[in-house]
Scaffold this motif. Structure first.
Motif, PDB file in Angstrom:
ATOM      1  N   ASN A  78      -4.993   8.818   4.589  1.00 60.12           N
ATOM      2  CA  ASN A  78      -4.834   8.376   5.977  1.00 60.12           C
ATOM      3  C   ASN A  78      -5.845   7.309   6.379  1.00 60.12           C
ATOM      4  O   ASN A  78      -5.624   6.608   7.367  1.00 60.12           O
ATOM      5  N   ARG A  79      -6.929   7.170   5.627  1.00 56.41           N
ATOM      6  CA  ARG A  79      -7.924   6.133   5.932  1.00 56.41           C
ATOM      7  C   ARG A  79      -7.458   4.744   5.515  1.00 56.41           C
ATOM      8  O   ARG A  79      -7.998   3.747   5.995  1.00 56.41           O
ATOM      9  N   LEU A  80      -6.481   4.670   4.619  1.00 54.75           N
ATOM     10  CA  LEU A  80      -5.992   3.366   4.170  1.00 54.75           C
ATOM     11  C   LEU A  80      -5.107   2.737   5.252  1.00 54.75           C
ATOM     12  O   LEU A  80      -4.222   3.391   5.806  1.00 54.75           O
ATOM     13  N   VAL A  81      -5.346   1.481   5.555  1.00 49.07           N
ATOM     14  CA  VAL A  81      -4.652   0.788   6.634  1.00 49.07           C
ATOM     15  C   VAL A  81      -3.137   0.758   6.406  1.00 49.07           C
ATOM     16  O   VAL A  81      -2.368   0.941   7.348  1.00 49.07           O
ATOM     17  N   GLU A  82      -2.706   0.562   5.170  1.00 48.62           N
ATOM     18  CA  GLU A  82      -1.272   0.417   4.890  1.00 48.62           C
ATOM     19  C   GLU A  82      -0.510   1.745   4.923  1.00 48.62           C
ATOM     20  O   GLU A  82       0.714   1.759   4.929  1.00 48.62           O
ATOM     21  N   VAL A  83      -1.224   2.856   4.940  1.00 48.32           N
ATOM     22  CA  VAL A  83      -0.579   4.175   4.960  1.00 48.32           C
ATOM     23  C   VAL A  83      -0.140   4.493   6.379  1.00 48.32           C
ATOM     24  O   VAL A  83      -0.943   4.510   7.306  1.00 48.32           O
ATOM     25  N   LEU A  84       1.161   4.756   6.548  1.00 47.18           N
ATOM     26  CA  LEU A  84       1.715   5.028   7.864  1.00 47.18           C
ATOM     27  C   LEU A  84       1.910   6.520   8.129  1.00 47.18           C
ATOM     28  O   LEU A  84       1.846   6.962   9.264  1.00 47.18           O
ATOM     29  N   LYS A  85       2.180   7.290   7.070  1.00 44.90           N
ATOM     30  CA  LYS A  85       2.420   8.724   7.248  1.00 44.90           C
ATOM     31  C   LYS A  85       2.199   9.437   5.922  1.00 44.90           C
ATOM     32  O   LYS A  85       2.573   8.952   4.865  1.00 44.90           O
TER      33      LYS A  85
END
Length: 170
Positions: A65-72
């Protein structure tokens, strides 16, 4: 404990590299990984199979969840459909072996996708336990090659992976 995690991501270069790098840096072991596009342009879905306790899973989810590209991020602990594709090339020397392998193929509802003089390639789709059992049933005949896709999963019923508010990539 085995967990199947679905990760909805923006389809940008190096996203998969960042996710696998995160696992490598943290010492988390990935049992399988499958990636594909979704019905929404610009989004991909990654299925990860991870073994570990609840604490390990919690750490995995926080790091993802800390990665910017991760949405869900979703851990499929709820009722879900899981599938894996497997190709098995098995040795069949004679008619008796060929018939025995055909019986196994029919019992598991597998498909023959290639026939050669001394081998068959069988295709099977099912959950990981079914694939494991299929491979074990064929082992006495001489497995020449195995290729598995890794598990993919989707929640049953009306529940879907919804995109949370998008963040801009840095």
């Amino acid at each position: 404990m085995r967990h199947i995690i679905s990760v909805l991501v923006q389809d940008h270069p190096r996203v998969l590299n960042r996710i696998t790098g995160l696992f490598a840096r943290r010492g988390f072991n990935l049992e399988s990984l499958a990636v594909g596009t979704t019905h929404q342009p610009g989004l991909s879905r990654i299925s990860l199979v991870v073994s570990g306790d609840d604490h390990t899973l919690e750490q995995v989810e926080k790091q993802l969840n800390r990665l910017v590209e991760v949405l869900k991020v979703t851990d499929h602990t709820e009722p879900h459909v899981e599938r894996e594709l497997c190709l098995v090339k098995v040795h069949v020397a004679g008619v008796e072996e060929r018939l025995a392998v055909k019986d196994i193929q029919e019992a598991f509802r597998a498909r023959v996708v290639d026939v050669a003089q001394r081998s068959l390639i069988l295709e099977l789709t099912g959950d990981s336990k079914k694939v494991d059992s299929f491979i074990e049933a064929l082992r006495p005949y001489g497995i020449l090659e195995v290729m598995r896709t890794g598990a993919v999963a989707m929640s049953r019923g009306e529940r879907v992976l919804k995109v949370r508010e998008k963040r801009e990539a840095v």
